[in-house]
Design a protein around this motif. Structure first.
Motif, PDB file in Angstrom:
ATOM      1  N   LYS A  98      90.115  14.511  50.909  1.00 58.59           N
ATOM      2  CA  LYS A  98      89.957  13.087  51.106  1.00 58.59           C
ATOM      3  C   LYS A  98      89.184  13.282  52.681  1.00 58.59           C
ATOM      4  O   LYS A  98      89.457  14.089  53.388  1.00 58.59           O
ATOM      5  CB  LYS A  98      91.280  12.345  51.410  1.00 58.59           C
ATOM      6  CG  LYS A  98      92.131  12.280  50.133  1.00 58.59           C
ATOM      7  CD  LYS A  98      91.126  11.777  48.763  1.00 58.59           C
ATOM      8  CE  LYS A  98      91.937  11.588  47.730  1.00 58.59           C
ATOM      9  NZ  LYS A  98      91.085  11.285  46.442  1.00 58.59           N
TER      10      LYS A  98
ATOM     11  N   VAL B 133      97.582   9.259  44.356  1.00 58.45           N
ATOM     12  CA  VAL B 133      96.523   8.244  44.250  1.00 58.45           C
ATOM     13  C   VAL B 133      95.456   8.780  43.210  1.00 58.45           C
ATOM     14  O   VAL B 133      94.825   7.803  42.521  1.00 58.45           O
ATOM     15  CB  VAL B 133      95.696   8.354  45.743  1.00 58.45           C
ATOM     16  CG1 VAL B 133      94.471   7.589  45.709  1.00 58.45           C
ATOM     17  CG2 VAL B 133      96.743   7.758  46.721  1.00 58.45           C
ATOM     18  N   ASP B 134      95.108   9.969  42.912  1.00 54.12           N
ATOM     19  CA  ASP B 134      94.095  10.589  41.977  1.00 54.12           C
ATOM     20  C   ASP B 134      94.587  10.500  40.580  1.00 54.12           C
ATOM     21  O   ASP B 134      93.981  10.994  39.821  1.00 54.12           O
ATOM     22  CB  ASP B 134      93.457  11.989  42.496  1.00 54.12           C
ATOM     23  CG  ASP B 134      92.667  11.817  43.730  1.00 54.12           C
ATOM     24  OD1 ASP B 134      92.441  10.692  44.007  1.00 54.12           O
ATOM     25  OD2 ASP B 134      92.450  12.748  44.310  1.00 54.12           O
TER      26      ASP B 134
ATOM     27  N   GLY C 169      97.009  17.086  55.123  1.00 59.49           N
ATOM     28  CA  GLY C 169      97.377  17.373  53.731  1.00 59.49           C
ATOM     29  C   GLY C 169      96.310  16.341  52.750  1.00 59.49           C
ATOM     30  O   GLY C 169      95.692  17.009  51.823  1.00 59.49           O
ATOM     31  N   LEU C 170      96.177  15.183  53.265  1.00 64.24           N
ATOM     32  CA  LEU C 170      95.237  14.471  52.302  1.00 64.24           C
ATOM     33  C   LEU C 170      93.665  15.126  52.394  1.00 64.24           C
ATOM     34  O   LEU C 170      93.029  15.330  51.433  1.00 64.24           O
ATOM     35  CB  LEU C 170      94.993  13.070  52.835  1.00 64.24           C
ATOM     36  CG  LEU C 170      96.067  12.081  52.339  1.00 64.24           C
ATOM     37  CD1 LEU C 170      96.200  11.004  53.495  1.00 64.24           C
ATOM     38  CD2 LEU C 170      96.056  11.564  51.001  1.00 64.24           C
TER      39      LEU C 170
ATOM     40  N   PHE D 218      90.021   7.630  53.892  1.00 63.45           N
ATOM     41  CA  PHE D 218      91.395   6.745  53.875  1.00 63.45           C
ATOM     42  C   PHE D 218      91.524   6.444  55.407  1.00 63.45           C
ATOM     43  O   PHE D 218      90.990   6.965  56.273  1.00 63.45           O
ATOM     44  CB  PHE D 218      92.344   7.750  53.817  1.00 63.45           C
ATOM     45  CG  PHE D 218      92.784   8.096  52.268  1.00 63.45           C
ATOM     46  CD1 PHE D 218      91.798   8.457  50.995  1.00 63.45           C
ATOM     47  CD2 PHE D 218      94.059   7.628  51.722  1.00 63.45           C
ATOM     48  CE1 PHE D 218      92.296   8.471  49.843  1.00 63.45           C
ATOM     49  CE2 PHE D 218      94.555   7.775  50.462  1.00 63.45           C
ATOM     50  CZ  PHE D 218      93.691   8.114  49.684  1.00 63.45           C
TER      51      PHE D 218
ATOM     52  N   ALA E 173      93.130  17.947  50.291  1.00 67.57           N
ATOM     53  CA  ALA E 173      92.887  17.527  48.862  1.00 67.57           C
ATOM     54  C   ALA E 173      91.714  16.623  48.833  1.00 67.57           C
ATOM     55  O   ALA E 173      91.565  15.691  47.962  1.00 67.57           O
ATOM     56  CB  ALA E 173      94.204  16.645  48.236  1.00 67.57           C
TER      57      ALA E 173
ATOM     58  N   LEU F 214     100.700  12.808  48.156  1.00 66.13           N
ATOM     59  CA  LEU F 214      99.796  11.402  48.257  1.00 66.13           C
ATOM     60  C   LEU F 214      98.488  11.731  47.709  1.00 66.13           C
ATOM     61  O   LEU F 214      98.161  10.675  46.872  1.00 66.13           O
ATOM     62  CB  LEU F 214      99.953  10.859  49.449  1.00 66.13           C
ATOM     63  CG  LEU F 214      99.397   9.532  49.825  1.00 66.13           C
ATOM     64  CD1 LEU F 214     100.297   8.603  49.086  1.00 66.13           C
ATOM     65  CD2 LEU F 214      99.236   9.131  51.288  1.00 66.13           C
ATOM     66  N   ALA F 215      97.744  12.536  48.004  1.00 69.60           N
ATOM     67  CA  ALA F 215      96.253  12.352  47.131  1.00 69.60           C
ATOM     68  C   ALA F 215      96.362  12.834  45.838  1.00 69.60           C
ATOM     69  O   ALA F 215      95.663  12.064  45.240  1.00 69.60           O
ATOM     70  CB  ALA F 215      95.435  13.720  48.063  1.00 69.60           C
TER      71      ALA F 215
ATOM     72  N   TRP G  85      98.984  17.939  38.805  1.00 69.26           N
ATOM     73  CA  TRP G  85      99.506  19.266  39.542  1.00 69.26           C
ATOM     74  C   TRP G  85     100.709  18.687  40.562  1.00 69.26           C
ATOM     75  O   TRP G  85     100.924  17.464  41.015  1.00 69.26           O
ATOM     76  CB  TRP G  85      98.427  19.671  40.358  1.00 69.26           C
ATOM     77  CG  TRP G  85      97.601  19.175  41.182  1.00 69.26           C
ATOM     78  CD1 TRP G  85      96.192  18.733  40.756  1.00 69.26           C
ATOM     79  CD2 TRP G  85      97.544  18.555  42.531  1.00 69.26           C
ATOM     80  NE1 TRP G  85      95.627  18.056  41.653  1.00 69.26           N
ATOM     81  CE2 TRP G  85      96.401  17.817  43.010  1.00 69.26           C
ATOM     82  CE3 TRP G  85      98.740  18.411  43.533  1.00 69.26           C
ATOM     83  CZ2 TRP G  85      95.983  17.208  43.965  1.00 69.26           C
ATOM     84  CZ3 TRP G  85      98.102  17.849  44.906  1.00 69.26           C
ATOM     85  CH2 TRP G  85      97.175  17.319  44.981  1.00 69.26           C
TER      86      TRP G  85
ATOM     87  N   VAL H 159     100.144  14.417  57.575  1.00 70.67           N
ATOM     88  CA  VAL H 159      99.544  13.463  56.183  1.00 70.67           C
ATOM     89  C   VAL H 159      98.222  13.604  56.045  1.00 70.67           C
ATOM     90  O   VAL H 159      97.871  14.012  55.080  1.00 70.67           O
ATOM     91  CB  VAL H 159     100.482  12.340  55.865  1.00 70.67           C
ATOM     92  CG1 VAL H 159      99.937  11.474  54.877  1.00 70.67           C
ATOM     93  CG2 VAL H 159     101.912  12.414  55.732  1.00 70.67           C
TER      94      VAL H 159
ATOM     95  N   MET I  95      99.216  15.953  50.970  1.00 73.00           N
ATOM     96  CA  MET I  95      98.641  16.719  49.400  1.00 73.00           C
ATOM     97  C   MET I  95      99.312  15.889  48.334  1.00 73.00           C
ATOM     98  O   MET I  95      98.409  15.444  47.555  1.00 73.00           O
ATOM     99  CB  MET I  95      98.994  18.082  49.241  1.00 73.00           C
ATOM    100  CG  MET I  95      98.101  18.991  50.410  1.00 73.00           C
ATOM    101  SD  MET I  95      98.626  20.639  49.980  1.00 73.00           S
ATOM    102  CE  MET I  95      97.735  21.485  51.335  1.00 73.00           C
TER     103      MET I  95
END
Lengths: 269, 311
Positions: free
Chosen positions: B64, A132-133, B58-59, B20, B62, A128-129, A137, B55, A126
């Motif tokens: 992805k 990247v964005d 989690g991506l 990704f 969000a 990392l997202a 938050w 990971v 989360m």
């Protein structure tokens, strides 16, 4: 001012005690030890919108120690995510609230947990997202000390600093009692703070029941810095004298008489 | 198959900015093109499969669209609980890509033989399990999983598998079988890298007067149950070919639907990996297939024997 979060912590402790007593559930000691941490997070620190739980700009919270679910549900109710009658149906047939954290149809829960060692990896993904964005938050994850026996925690512990996840804050609820013994007896984690530092985290050690100290540690982040590890020294069963530092309250639920006594102590603070 | 996979994924990533690609420190000479074109969306997470899946989930939570890539056992069995809890339970948009499915790694030994992965993956909720049979099917399956929301498992062979379909594959959809060859006596259902073997076995059978149909079933889950029941009502023998142990593989899944077919007289012949042999003998992929009697000659012989026994 910490009045707000202290009052919040008393209310969620009382809810969780009632929930586990009513349903004869385990893990009240684990919930009580992190009650102040999540009270400061929900009452003072995190940006969330209970009426719009999927708001894209929200801070993300993960409870990796999913067995402490009752306390999290109490905090979500007190924050306004769902009404009190949900708590009253905790662990009942057809209720949304299971004994371990479940995301299914529960507003405010980002991810289910219950098997240990999963939360930090999810939090890394989360964060990392968000990075990247270029989002503003933050990601918060609460770990137990016992779950730091899991190798997956240390895989994620290596990942986060390497990828400079400054938007990530992990809080270890270091109550020093794990499932079947003390941490020192079972598999000692010390030197615990040094381990995290060696992995590249910025480490802050706090009294995990001191709201002002917790708020100071949690309040701000440098998104360009390393991830933040808050080693919160806590007392298992905190707030109920006869539960404090006792392994048995990882399993037992209070009798009606014990509940009444516990509620008195919590109210008295 | 690896080449077909990465070419397709790179093409899809050009139009899907949420795509990704993670890997567990594997993918030399395969994944570089993605890394070069989309460096911000490519991560080698290190030799840490549990964290790779965490990971990835989690991506995905969000927003992805995440592909993870490793050797099939490492990408599935090592991190099975992360796939179960973090990906499938949350219906997260993560596709696990396992390379070296079945006996592809041959002489490299049992640690690298992915012969229980289908069983583990198809037992999980929400997941689509795709085992393409050649490069053309790999292109189709990769695109299908990029576009599908939710968990996926893409089981690849290695590099250099022969093209079985004459061109781009048409008529496949997730949950659908594809007939490649008609035959009234027996239907050979193949998943994954056994497709060419099924075609070769059918040719051998034709030479001895047995009309064998060939069906490619890259989609093990969801399974095309209607198709299987249709075949069970039509032919005397249904053969299943897979580089996987019998437990939890395609043959067991097919057997259930054959057994449920009202009035069927069809029998089932399972051509699968023998797990006792697999764990104790060094051999190339082809040598191991011959030993386990799942090479084209053995399959043809076993089909003929089964039909003769029936008569």
């Amino acid at each position: 001012m910490t009045i707000e979060s202290i009052a919040f912590s008393k209310r969620i402790r009382a809810h969780a005690l009632r929930m586990v007593q009513r349903t004869n559930s385990s893990h009240i000691g684990s919930g009580l030890s992190m009650a102040d941490i999540i009270s400061v997070l929900y009452a003072k620190v995190m940006q969330v919108r209970p009426q719009e739980p999927d708001w894209a700009g929200r801070d993300r919270f993960l409870l990796s120690k999913g067995h402490a679910a009752a306390m999290l549900y109490a905090a979500l109710h007190e924050s306004g995510f769902f009404p009190q009658d949900w708590l009253e149906r905790y662990c009942e047939f057809g209720s949304p609230l299971a004994g371990h954290v479940t995301h299914c149809k529960v507003p405010g829960v980002e991810a289910s947990s219950g098997s240990l060692g999963h939360g930090l990896g999810l939090a890394c993904g989360m964060a990392l997202a968000g990075k990247v964005d270029k989002a503003s938050w933050r990601v918060f994850v609460v770990l137990s000390d016992g779950e730091c026996d899991e190798g997956s925690i240390w895989e994620a512990a290596m990942f986060a600093p390497f990828h400079k996840l400054g938007n990530l804050t992990a809080i270890v609820d270091y109550n020093k009692i794990q499932s079947f013994g003390t941490v020192a007896e079972v598999l000692d984690l010390e030197p615990f703070a040094d381990k995290w530092r060696a992995f590249g985290w910025q480490v802050t050690e706090v009294d995990g029941h001191d709201h002002a100290a917790l708020e100071a540690a949690l309040a701000t982040r440098d998104f360009n810095g390393p991830p933040h590890l808050i080693l919160a020294h806590t007392v298992k069963g905190k707030g109920v004298s006869f539960m404090e530092n006792k392994l048995m309250w990882h399993y037992k639920s209070p009798s009606p008489e014990q509940l009444a006594e516990a509620l008195k102590e919590v109210e008295a603070g | 198959m690896r080449t077909a996979f990465i070419e397709t994924l790179v093409a899809e990533a050009a139009t899907d900015p949420s795509l990704f690609l993670l890997n567990g420190d594997l993918g030399y000479s395969v994944l570089e093109s993605f890394a070069e074109k989309f460096p911000g969306r490519y991560i080698n997470v290190g030799v840490a499969e549990q964290n790779m899946i965490g990971v990835a989930a989690g991506l995905a939570m969000a927003c992805k669209n995440v592909f993870v890539y490793s050797i099939a056992n490492f990408a599935t069995l090592r991190c099975l609980e992360q796939i179960r809890n973090d990906v499938c339970y949350h219906n997260a948009n993560v596709t696990v890509v396992g390379v070296g499915g079945g006996l592809s790694y041959g002489t490299q030994g049992y640690t690298h033989h992915a012969v229980e992965d289908i069983a583990a993956m198809r037992a999980l909720p929400n997941i689509a399990v795709l085992c393409p049979g050649d490069p053309a099917e790999t292109r189709w399956a990769t695109r299908a999983l990029v576009q599908r929301k939710g968990p996926g498992y893409l089981r690849l062979g290695k590099a250099g598998e022969p093209q079985v379909h004459p061109g781009a594959v048409e008529g496949l959809a997730i949950g659908k079988a594809l007939r490649l060859k008609d035959g009234a006596d027996v239907t050979l259902i193949s998943t994954g890298n056994m497709l060419q073997t099924a075609m070769q076995a059918a040719e051998r059978l034709a030479a001895s007067g047995i009309a064998a149909g060939v069906v490619s079933m890259p989609c093990v889950k969801p399974l095309d149950a209607d198709f299987i029941r249709g075949e069970a009502g039509r032919v005397r023998l249904v053969g299943v070919l897979e580089e996987h142990v019998r437990h939890g593989g395609l043959a067991e899944a097919v057997a259930l639907h054959v057994a449920e077919c009202p009035g069927t007289k069809a029998r089932l012949l399972s051509c699968h990996v023998n797990d006792t042999i697999a764990s104790g003998l060094v051999g190339s992929q082809q040598q191991l297939r011959e030993l386990m009697e799942i090479d084209a000659a053995a399959v043809a012989r076993r089909v003929a024997d089964a039909l003769a026994a029936k008569a």
